[in-house]
Design a protein around this motif. Structure first.
Motif, PDB file in Angstrom:
ATOM      1  N   HIS A 282      39.778  61.745  45.181  1.00  0.00           N
ATOM      2  CA  HIS A 282      41.206  62.040  45.211  1.00  0.00           C
ATOM      3  C   HIS A 282      41.751  61.911  43.793  1.00  0.00           C
ATOM      4  O   HIS A 282      41.554  60.885  43.135  1.00  0.00           O
ATOM      5  CB  HIS A 282      41.929  61.063  46.140  1.00  0.00           C
ATOM      6  CG  HIS A 282      41.304  60.947  47.496  1.00  0.00           C
ATOM      7  ND1 HIS A 282      41.589  61.800  48.534  1.00  0.00           N
ATOM      8  CD2 HIS A 282      40.385  60.074  47.976  1.00  0.00           C
ATOM      9  CE1 HIS A 282      40.889  61.456  49.594  1.00  0.00           C
ATOM     10  NE2 HIS A 282      40.152  60.398  49.292  1.00  0.00           N
ATOM     11  N   LEU A 283      42.430  62.916  43.325  1.00  0.00           N
ATOM     12  CA  LEU A 283      42.956  62.936  41.961  1.00  0.00           C
ATOM     13  C   LEU A 283      44.462  62.722  41.990  1.00  0.00           C
ATOM     14  O   LEU A 283      45.194  63.505  42.591  1.00  0.00           O
ATOM     15  CB  LEU A 283      42.637  64.272  41.281  1.00  0.00           C
ATOM     16  CG  LEU A 283      41.163  64.710  41.292  1.00  0.00           C
ATOM     17  CD1 LEU A 283      41.006  66.025  40.539  1.00  0.00           C
ATOM     18  CD2 LEU A 283      40.261  63.642  40.703  1.00  0.00           C
ATOM     19  N   LEU A 284      44.907  61.657  41.338  1.00  0.00           N
ATOM     20  CA  LEU A 284      46.341  61.391  41.217  1.00  0.00           C
ATOM     21  C   LEU A 284      46.837  62.067  39.948  1.00  0.00           C
ATOM     22  O   LEU A 284      46.492  61.643  38.833  1.00  0.00           O
ATOM     23  CB  LEU A 284      46.601  59.884  41.156  1.00  0.00           C
ATOM     24  CG  LEU A 284      48.077  59.469  41.131  1.00  0.00           C
ATOM     25  CD1 LEU A 284      48.710  59.671  42.500  1.00  0.00           C
ATOM     26  CD2 LEU A 284      48.220  58.015  40.695  1.00  0.00           C
ATOM     27  N   ILE A 285      47.632  63.124  40.098  1.00  0.00           N
ATOM     28  CA  ILE A 285      48.109  63.914  38.964  1.00  0.00           C
ATOM     29  C   ILE A 285      49.617  64.064  39.071  1.00  0.00           C
ATOM     30  O   ILE A 285      50.151  64.346  40.149  1.00  0.00           O
ATOM     31  CB  ILE A 285      47.435  65.303  38.932  1.00  0.00           C
ATOM     32  CG1 ILE A 285      45.909  65.143  38.808  1.00  0.00           C
ATOM     33  CG2 ILE A 285      47.981  66.156  37.797  1.00  0.00           C
ATOM     34  CD1 ILE A 285      45.150  66.459  38.834  1.00  0.00           C
ATOM     35  N   ARG A 286      50.297  63.863  37.949  1.00  0.00           N
ATOM     36  CA  ARG A 286      51.750  64.032  37.932  1.00  0.00           C
ATOM     37  C   ARG A 286      52.123  65.506  37.989  1.00  0.00           C
ATOM     38  O   ARG A 286      51.521  66.335  37.313  1.00  0.00           O
ATOM     39  CB  ARG A 286      52.353  63.417  36.660  1.00  0.00           C
ATOM     40  CG  ARG A 286      52.404  61.920  36.656  1.00  0.00           C
ATOM     41  CD  ARG A 286      53.357  61.416  35.571  1.00  0.00           C
ATOM     42  NE  ARG A 286      53.013  61.943  34.265  1.00  0.00           N
ATOM     43  CZ  ARG A 286      52.194  61.321  33.410  1.00  0.00           C
ATOM     44  NH1 ARG A 286      51.652  60.180  33.739  1.00  0.00           N
ATOM     45  NH2 ARG A 286      51.932  61.845  32.243  1.00  0.00           N
ATOM     46  N   HIS A 325      35.118  68.450  48.109  1.00  0.00           N
ATOM     47  CA  HIS A 325      34.889  67.164  47.462  1.00  0.00           C
ATOM     48  C   HIS A 325      36.105  66.613  46.715  1.00  0.00           C
ATOM     49  O   HIS A 325      36.071  65.456  46.289  1.00  0.00           O
ATOM     50  CB  HIS A 325      33.723  67.284  46.469  1.00  0.00           C
ATOM     51  CG  HIS A 325      32.383  67.409  47.134  1.00  0.00           C
ATOM     52  ND1 HIS A 325      31.711  66.345  47.672  1.00  0.00           N
ATOM     53  CD2 HIS A 325      31.609  68.498  47.364  1.00  0.00           C
ATOM     54  CE1 HIS A 325      30.567  66.756  48.197  1.00  0.00           C
ATOM     55  NE2 HIS A 325      30.485  68.072  48.024  1.00  0.00           N
ATOM     56  N   VAL A 326      37.128  67.423  46.534  1.00  0.00           N
ATOM     57  CA  VAL A 326      38.253  66.990  45.708  1.00  0.00           C
ATOM     58  C   VAL A 326      39.556  67.203  46.460  1.00  0.00           C
ATOM     59  O   VAL A 326      39.770  68.266  47.061  1.00  0.00           O
ATOM     60  CB  VAL A 326      38.292  67.760  44.362  1.00  0.00           C
ATOM     61  CG1 VAL A 326      39.526  67.363  43.568  1.00  0.00           C
ATOM     62  CG2 VAL A 326      37.032  67.487  43.549  1.00  0.00           C
ATOM     63  N   GLU A 327      40.426  66.196  46.420  1.00  0.00           N
ATOM     64  CA  GLU A 327      41.785  66.330  46.932  1.00  0.00           C
ATOM     65  C   GLU A 327      42.745  65.999  45.800  1.00  0.00           C
ATOM     66  O   GLU A 327      42.614  64.954  45.152  1.00  0.00           O
ATOM     67  CB  GLU A 327      42.047  65.387  48.101  1.00  0.00           C
ATOM     68  CG  GLU A 327      43.489  65.490  48.586  1.00  0.00           C
ATOM     69  CD  GLU A 327      43.858  64.389  49.563  1.00  0.00           C
ATOM     70  OE1 GLU A 327      44.917  64.508  50.209  1.00  0.00           O
ATOM     71  OE2 GLU A 327      43.097  63.405  49.678  1.00  0.00           O
ATOM     72  N   ALA A 787      39.406  68.288  52.106  1.00  0.00           N
ATOM     73  CA  ALA A 787      38.604  67.077  52.098  1.00  0.00           C
ATOM     74  C   ALA A 787      39.515  65.875  52.048  1.00  0.00           C
ATOM     75  O   ALA A 787      40.414  65.795  51.240  1.00  0.00           O
ATOM     76  CB  ALA A 787      37.669  67.080  50.891  1.00  0.00           C
ATOM     77  N   GLY A 788      39.273  64.954  52.884  1.00  0.00           N
ATOM     78  CA  GLY A 788      40.041  63.711  52.873  1.00  0.00           C
ATOM     79  C   GLY A 788      41.385  63.815  53.540  1.00  0.00           C
ATOM     80  O   GLY A 788      42.155  62.862  53.515  1.00  0.00           O
TER      81      GLY A 788
END
Length: 797
Positions: A282-286, A325-327, A787-788
């Motif tokens: 999981h990517l936390l991006i502003r 694989h990425v959220e 995903a997720g």
């Protein structure tokens, strides 16, 4: 852990396995002089001497060669071995690094065009028959190795200099390969350079000790010293199984903060490449005003070279692979609750196994408000989030230089309420409150009548201000001026407080405060799974995502760029370690530590550094940087490039730098510019040069804490022990090995070319090299966050 320190040097002797290979058939010796080249000993030595690092060294060696020219004919006539030894004393004080690079250059541009085609053809014919050829030459191995590699020969017999700590002593190592006799050229230049062992023993003067010929045979590969430290795992006696990264992270859910940064981007790509069995990242991006979090990630994937290898591997299925694989989630770590939507936050609290915080502000002296928000408040919000999480562990990325102005060996401990100056009664929590109060007071002062009047006065008196500036236009200028004043005041306040407490800049101050927040949390939550990871100066990759990836100008790019100009004298401590580490090695360490955290077999502090395991001091770093630039300039045409070949930066004291380098030059330029100020209609003739020198002075001052002061080395044994605990099948692919870095090859063939390709265009304000067309990765084409979405592991491809 039990360690023993051993140094292997391929130049010392032939390894038994290689000697056995050579012994499979009688070697055929081939004399280089006459058959392949008309090579003398004098000209290469003269070339090496005239290209010493300093101007003084060049002229001293040229003078010595002139003096030897008188006696050399008599010495060669009476004792060729002694004459050869005397000739090479001129190279005393030259480094192995310089001689290796100059040897390659001399072969490439001087000897290679003069190779005799008939002799080369004969040699190739002999090698095609399966013969084991050994090249024999009176030249130094620094020249013979490039020649052998070019011809495909594995073995050489040549003269070799003795080195102490990488510096030539001027003494030739026995046995000395003496030149051919005075009438050798008169006997003709037979293209067949084969010579019998018996004849070679006689020609080289080895008849009293024929075994000297076998001892003189060396591999043609460039020697690279390596320090091996065997590790004994005492934990294995207590029943602890080896660590498997793949098993520890299989199906796990990871939250990555800072995915758009230099380290975060590479770690993400490497993780997806090396561990496709992982659950969901999981990517936390502003989100920005002009782009959502998903838009930013999609643009990064489509444009960044970091994902080239991964995209090529998956082809048209790349977007589907990322969806599995990425959220991407919109959030902000500097905000309470990480700025997440309530439902996303609740899901993460239940499902996350690991949080990796590689975010933060890396500018050395930013606005104090930004530094506190990104580097300290973000950490406190993460700790609050972790406190409510069901099982998540935290990997917090800091920096080795959070230790501040501290000399000596830095151990891997997480101190409590740390200050470099050991300030009595210091409390990190109270310091944070004081800094927050300082921010509020400065913001209040920016609105005061006194500051407003000063800004108004400056706005009206500006050189390019409009005449009769007043009304709304004036107030607009005052508003902009107040923003600039407040930003500068915040920057100055952070720098001042950092220096008072012993840190060189605001960045290291705030990073250390965040570490203190973590230590405070661990004191009250001793079972929490948290590891602070301190990389040193993170630079170009050696393997992943590909050889020579770098990005941005926040680390050594600007300083190394300066060393590639006509700048000559850098104030530094030549014996101080410059601790650099490749970005992919940092990412390997992070993956290892992340697995250890999930498996709950971690330490609290890890250094990812090279100054103990594989040190490279400032003197060597400066010279290697110059040699890297030299290799580039030698391949170019044009007068300026040829001139830059002659300007190598040298390490000097601060006193000499101020007296002879940029500060003194700026004083002269300023005097010239001020001398024309009284003259009407005459502009300062050297205004641009004065600005350039001011930038150089500021740049050097910015890096002084890292190149001149604070002589410290960083122990990194925790991650090495962790790497030694890996299951055998994962050590090559996922292990951490800083000792394998060959700094000569890294600086000259990897790091400097990477900076030139990726970073210098940003400094010069020019476009980067042309890249293939942008990839089309339609992540938003279908429902993102597949995903997720329910907190479930993703399927493996």
């Amino acid at each position: 852990m039990s360690t023993s320190r051993q140094i292997k040097s391929p130049s010392a002797a032939i390894a038994p396995a290689n000697r056995n290979r050579l012994a499979q058939g009688e070697p055929i010796f081939w004399r280089v002089e006459g058959s392949l080249l008309n090579l003398t000993a004098v000209r290469p030595v003269g070339f090496f001497g005239w290209n010493a690092q300093s101007f003084l060294g060049r002229w001293a060696r040229r003078t010595a060669m002139g003096a030897q020219a008188i006696a050399r004919p008599f010495l060669y006539a009476t004792n060729r071995v002694m004459a050869t030894r005397l000739l090479h004393t001129i190279l005393r004080g030259q480094t192995r690094d310089r001689l290796d690079l100059l040897g390659e250059e001399y072969f490439q541009y001087t000897l290679k065009p003069r190779l005799k085609p008939r002799g080369v053809a004969k040699l190739k014919e002999l090698m095609a028959s399966g013969a084991r050829v050994v090249l024999v030459s009176q030249g130094l191995d620094h020249i013979m190795r490039p020649l052998a590699r070019h011809l495909g020969v594995d073995w050489i017999v040549s003269n070799r200099l003795d080195f102490r700590d990488g510096m030539a002593t001027g003494r030739l190592v026995d046995p000395v390969i003496r030149p051919r006799g005075a009438f050798a050229k008169l006997r003709g230049a037979d293209p067949d350079g084969r010579i019998t062992r018996e004849q070679l023993v006689t020609d080289l003067g080895f008849r009293k000790n024929p075994a000297a010929l076998d001892n003189a045979i060396r591999l043609a590969d460039r020697p690279s010293a390596r320090v091996n430290v065997p590790v004994v795992r005492f934990a294995s006696r207590n029943g602890e199984a080896p660590l498997s990264v793949r098993e520890a992270l299989r199906g796990k859910n990871i939250l990555l903060i800072g995915a758009t940064g230099f380290i975060g981007k590479v770690w993400l790509a490497n993780l997806l490449t090396d561990l496709p069995e992982i659950g969901c990242i999981h990517l936390l991006i502003r989100s920005h005003r002009t782009a959502t979090a998903l838009d930013r990630f999609q643009r990064m994937v489509e444009e960044s070279p970091v994902f080239d290898v991964l995209a090529a591997r998956h082809g048209e299925g790349f977007a589907d692979f990322l969806r599995r694989h990425v959220e991407v989630v919109s959030g902000d770590a500097s905000q309470p609750g990480l700025g997440l939507e309530p439902e996303v936050r609740d899901r993460f609290l239940r499902s996350l196994d690991l949080i990796v915080n590689s975010g933060g502000l890396t500018d050395f002296n930013p606005d104090l408000r930004d530094a506190l928000a990104m580097n300290v408040h973000a950490t406190t919000h993460l700790l609050n989030f972790l406190d409510q999480s069901k099982r998540a562990a935290l990997l917090h990325l800091s920096t080795c230089y959070a230790v501040g102005r501290k000399d000596g060996r830095i151990l891997e401990i997480l101190p409590k309420n740390y200050t470099p100056h050991d300030v009595s009664g210091f409390d990190a929590r109270q310091e944070l409150k004081s800094l927050e109060e300082l921010v509020r007071e400065t913001e209040k002062r920016a609105e005061s009548a006194e500051v407003t009047e000063e800004i108004r006065r400056q706005s009206v008196s500006k050189e390019h201000a409009a005449k009769n500036l007043q009304g709304a236009a004036l107030e607009n200028q005052v508003r902009k001026g107040r923003i600039r004043w407040l930003r500068q005041a915040m920057t100055d306040a952070g720098m001042k407080r950092a220096n008072e407490l012993g840190w060189p800049n605001t960045y290291t101050l705030t990073k250390s405060l965040s570490e203190s927040m973590i230590r405070e949390y661990l004191d009250t939550h001793p079972k929490a799974a948290i590891a602070v990871v301190r990389p040193s100066i993170v630079e170009s990759s050696v393997a992943q995502p590909f050889l020579g990836w770098n990005e941005g100008v926040n680390t050594s790019a600007s300083l190394s760029y300066l060393l590639g100009t006509f700048f000559r004298q850098l104030p530094t401590n030549a014996d101080k370690c410059l601790d650099l580490i490749p970005v992919d090695l940092v990412c390997r360490g992070m993956t290892l530590i992340g697995a250890a955290l999930v498996a709950r077999r971690h330490e609290r502090m890890y250094h990812l550094a090279t100054s103990v395991a594989n040190p490279c001091d400032m003197g060597r770093s400066i010279e290697l940087t110059g040699l890297g630039h030299r290799k580039f300039y030698r391949a170019q045409s044009g007068f300026e490039h040829r001139m830059r070949l002659k300007f190598d930066t040298i390490p000097v004291s601060k006193t000499r730098y101020e007296a002879l380098s940029a500060p003194a030059q700026k004083a002269i330029v300023q005097a010239i510019n001020r001398s024309v100020e009284p003259l009407p209609f005459v502009r300062a003739p050297l205004a641009r040069q004065e600005r350039d020198l001011e930038r150089v002075i500021k740049l050097v001052a910015l890096f002084e804490p890292f190149i001149l002061h604070n002589d410290h080395v960083f122990e990194a044994s925790n991650v090495e022990r962790l790497s030694a605990e890996l299951v055998p099948g994962e050590r090559d692919a996922l292990g951490y090995d800083a000792r394998s870095i060959d700094w000569w090859d890294y600086w000259i063939n990897v790091h400097i070319p990477a900076l030139r390709k990726w970073c210098y265009p940003l400094i010069e304000g020019r476009p980067s090299e042309a890249r293939p067309p942008r990839r089309n990765v339609p992540l938003a084409g279908r429902e993102a966050s597949v995903a997720g979405a329910a907190g479930l592991p993703a399927a493996t491809p």
